[in-house]
Design a protein around this motif. Structure first.
Motif, PDB file in Angstrom:
ATOM      1  N   ALA A 209       0.887  -1.123   0.097  1.00 36.26           N
ATOM      2  CA  ALA A 209       0.054   0.121   0.107  1.00 36.26           C
ATOM      3  C   ALA A 209       0.796   1.180   0.177  1.00 36.26           C
ATOM      4  O   ALA A 209       1.835   1.263   0.717  1.00 36.26           O
ATOM      5  N   GLY A 210       0.585   2.293  -0.817  1.00 34.50           N
ATOM      6  CA  GLY A 210       1.403   3.404  -0.727  1.00 34.50           C
ATOM      7  C   GLY A 210       0.426   4.717  -1.369  1.00 34.50           C
ATOM      8  O   GLY A 210      -0.606   4.366  -1.867  1.00 34.50           O
ATOM      9  N   SER A 211       0.874   5.896  -1.178  1.00 31.22           N
ATOM     10  CA  SER A 211      -0.041   7.012  -1.483  1.00 31.22           C
ATOM     11  C   SER A 211       0.398   7.602  -3.018  1.00 31.22           C
ATOM     12  O   SER A 211       0.316   8.520  -3.463  1.00 31.22           O
ATOM     13  N   ALA A 212       1.237   6.612  -3.830  1.00 36.25           N
ATOM     14  CA  ALA A 212       1.647   6.869  -5.075  1.00 36.25           C
ATOM     15  C   ALA A 212       0.568   7.087  -6.000  1.00 36.25           C
ATOM     16  O   ALA A 212      -0.930   6.342  -5.738  1.00 36.25           O
ATOM     17  N   THR A 213       0.567   7.815  -7.045  1.00 35.16           N
ATOM     18  CA  THR A 213      -0.572   8.325  -7.947  1.00 35.16           C
ATOM     19  C   THR A 213      -0.305   7.860  -9.259  1.00 35.16           C
ATOM     20  O   THR A 213       0.834   7.644  -9.560  1.00 35.16           O
ATOM     21  N   GLY A 214      -1.238   7.389  -9.853  1.00 36.65           N
ATOM     22  CA  GLY A 214      -1.154   6.817 -11.424  1.00 36.65           C
ATOM     23  C   GLY A 214      -0.418   5.677 -11.308  1.00 36.65           C
ATOM     24  O   GLY A 214      -0.412   4.877 -10.512  1.00 36.65           O
ATOM     25  N   TRP A 215       0.555   5.745 -12.595  1.00 30.22           N
ATOM     26  CA  TRP A 215       1.252   4.437 -12.655  1.00 30.22           C
ATOM     27  C   TRP A 215       2.342   4.237 -11.733  1.00 30.22           C
ATOM     28  O   TRP A 215       3.045   3.232 -11.703  1.00 30.22           O
ATOM     29  N   GLY A 216       2.587   5.454 -10.857  1.00 27.75           N
ATOM     30  CA  GLY A 216       3.485   5.128  -9.729  1.00 27.75           C
ATOM     31  C   GLY A 216       3.430   4.234  -8.770  1.00 27.75           C
ATOM     32  O   GLY A 216       4.197   3.560  -8.130  1.00 27.75           O
ATOM     33  N   CYS A 217       2.152   3.550  -8.720  1.00 30.99           N
ATOM     34  CA  CYS A 217       1.924   2.750  -7.813  1.00 30.99           C
ATOM     35  C   CYS A 217       2.276   1.238  -8.225  1.00 30.99           C
ATOM     36  O   CYS A 217       2.311   0.228  -7.626  1.00 30.99           O
ATOM     37  N   LEU A 218       3.041   1.216  -9.468  1.00 35.90           N
ATOM     38  CA  LEU A 218       3.607  -0.073  -9.837  1.00 35.90           C
ATOM     39  C   LEU A 218       5.211   0.103  -9.672  1.00 35.90           C
ATOM     40  O   LEU A 218       5.773  -1.059  -9.831  1.00 35.90           O
ATOM     41  N   ARG A 219       5.352   1.123  -8.878  1.00 37.29           N
ATOM     42  CA  ARG A 219       7.100   1.174  -8.504  1.00 37.29           C
ATOM     43  C   ARG A 219       7.038   0.749  -7.048  1.00 37.29           C
ATOM     44  O   ARG A 219       6.407   1.540  -6.014  1.00 37.29           O
ATOM     45  N   PHE A 220       7.839  -0.243  -6.735  1.00 39.83           N
ATOM     46  CA  PHE A 220       7.954  -0.763  -5.530  1.00 39.83           C
ATOM     47  C   PHE A 220       8.326   0.298  -4.211  1.00 39.83           C
ATOM     48  O   PHE A 220       8.188   0.401  -3.086  1.00 39.83           O
ATOM     49  N   MET A 221       9.547   1.053  -4.976  1.00 38.44           N
ATOM     50  CA  MET A 221       9.831   2.178  -4.033  1.00 38.44           C
ATOM     51  C   MET A 221       8.810   3.266  -3.719  1.00 38.44           C
ATOM     52  O   MET A 221       9.251   3.884  -2.530  1.00 38.44           O
ATOM     53  N   ALA A 222       7.672   3.283  -4.383  1.00 42.24           N
ATOM     54  CA  ALA A 222       6.728   4.145  -4.005  1.00 42.24           C
ATOM     55  C   ALA A 222       5.642   3.665  -2.861  1.00 42.24           C
ATOM     56  O   ALA A 222       4.815   4.415  -2.412  1.00 42.24           O
ATOM     57  N   MET A 223       5.947   2.358  -2.463  1.00 45.43           N
ATOM     58  CA  MET A 223       5.040   1.849  -1.407  1.00 45.43           C
ATOM     59  C   MET A 223       5.489   1.960  -0.248  1.00 45.43           C
ATOM     60  O   MET A 223       6.488   1.804   0.030  1.00 45.43           O
ATOM     61  N   ASP A 224       4.567   2.118   0.654  1.00 50.67           N
ATOM     62  CA  ASP A 224       5.084   2.321   2.229  1.00 50.67           C
ATOM     63  C   ASP A 224       4.910   1.199   3.188  1.00 50.67           C
ATOM     64  O   ASP A 224       5.623   1.219   4.066  1.00 50.67           O
ATOM     65  N   TYR A 225       3.683   0.352   2.783  1.00 52.17           N
ATOM     66  CA  TYR A 225       3.726  -0.695   3.480  1.00 52.17           C
ATOM     67  C   TYR A 225       3.828  -2.027   2.949  1.00 52.17           C
ATOM     68  O   TYR A 225       3.033  -1.972   1.648  1.00 52.17           O
ATOM     69  N   TRP A 226       4.195  -3.062   3.630  1.00 51.85           N
ATOM     70  CA  TRP A 226       4.193  -4.446   2.611  1.00 51.85           C
ATOM     71  C   TRP A 226       3.492  -5.634   3.399  1.00 51.85           C
ATOM     72  O   TRP A 226       3.806  -5.613   4.723  1.00 51.85           O
ATOM     73  N   GLY A 227       2.960  -6.583   2.963  1.00 52.64           N
ATOM     74  CA  GLY A 227       2.927  -7.735   3.254  1.00 52.64           C
ATOM     75  C   GLY A 227       3.951  -8.773   3.388  1.00 52.64           C
ATOM     76  O   GLY A 227       4.942  -8.483   2.824  1.00 52.64           O
ATOM     77  N   LYS A 228       3.651  -9.949   3.962  1.00 52.28           N
ATOM     78  CA  LYS A 228       4.910 -10.915   3.838  1.00 52.28           C
ATOM     79  C   LYS A 228       4.959 -11.795   2.744  1.00 52.28           C
ATOM     80  O   LYS A 228       6.113 -12.400   2.460  1.00 52.28           O
TER      81      LYS A 228
END
Length: 125
Positions: free
Chosen positions: A98-117
């Motif tokens: 999950a992350g606050s990235a907008t548009g196609w940015g949500c496919l960039r892993f560096m743009a995401m804030d929280y991760w599952g296992k």
């Protein structure tokens, strides 16, 4: 506490289907983009698909377009990834993020804030 819990992985034959689920909690679901990423052995983590539930926008990597479908159930704070026509090259650990990235940015892993296992998806040829 933010939590992202993936489920639904497994072993399938090439050409088969799986549906992954990502149950989210601890944050306002509509404020974030939720994405699916995958990492195969020896490879970098790559974005597969993401969705912004606030407006229904969806994004797909070229490698899965037409085969995978992302959707969300806002009442359950859950995002799904329906994977059809699986190929051997889809084998990887799949992560929800999950992350606050907008548009196609949500496919960039560096743009995401929280991760599952992660959950393992294996497709045998």
């Amino acid at each position: 506490e933010v939590q992202l819990v993936e489920s639904g992985g497994g072993l399938v034959q090439a050409g088969g289907s799986l549906r992954l689920s990502c149950a989210a909690s601890g944050f306002t679901f509509d404020d974030y983009a939720i994405g699916w990423f995958r990492q195969a052995p020896g490879k970098e983590r790559e974005g597969v698909s993401c969705i912004r539930s606030s407006d229904g926008s969806t994004y797909y990597a070229d490698s899965v377009k037409g085969r995978f479908t992302i959707s969300s159930d806002n009442a359950k704070n859950t995002v799904y990834l329906q994977m059809n026509s699986l190929k051997a090259e889809d084998t990887a650990i799949y992560y929800c993020a999950a992350g606050s990235a907008t548009g196609w940015g949500c496919l960039r892993f560096m743009a995401m804030d929280y991760w599952g296992k992660g959950t393992l998806v294996a497709s045998s040829s």
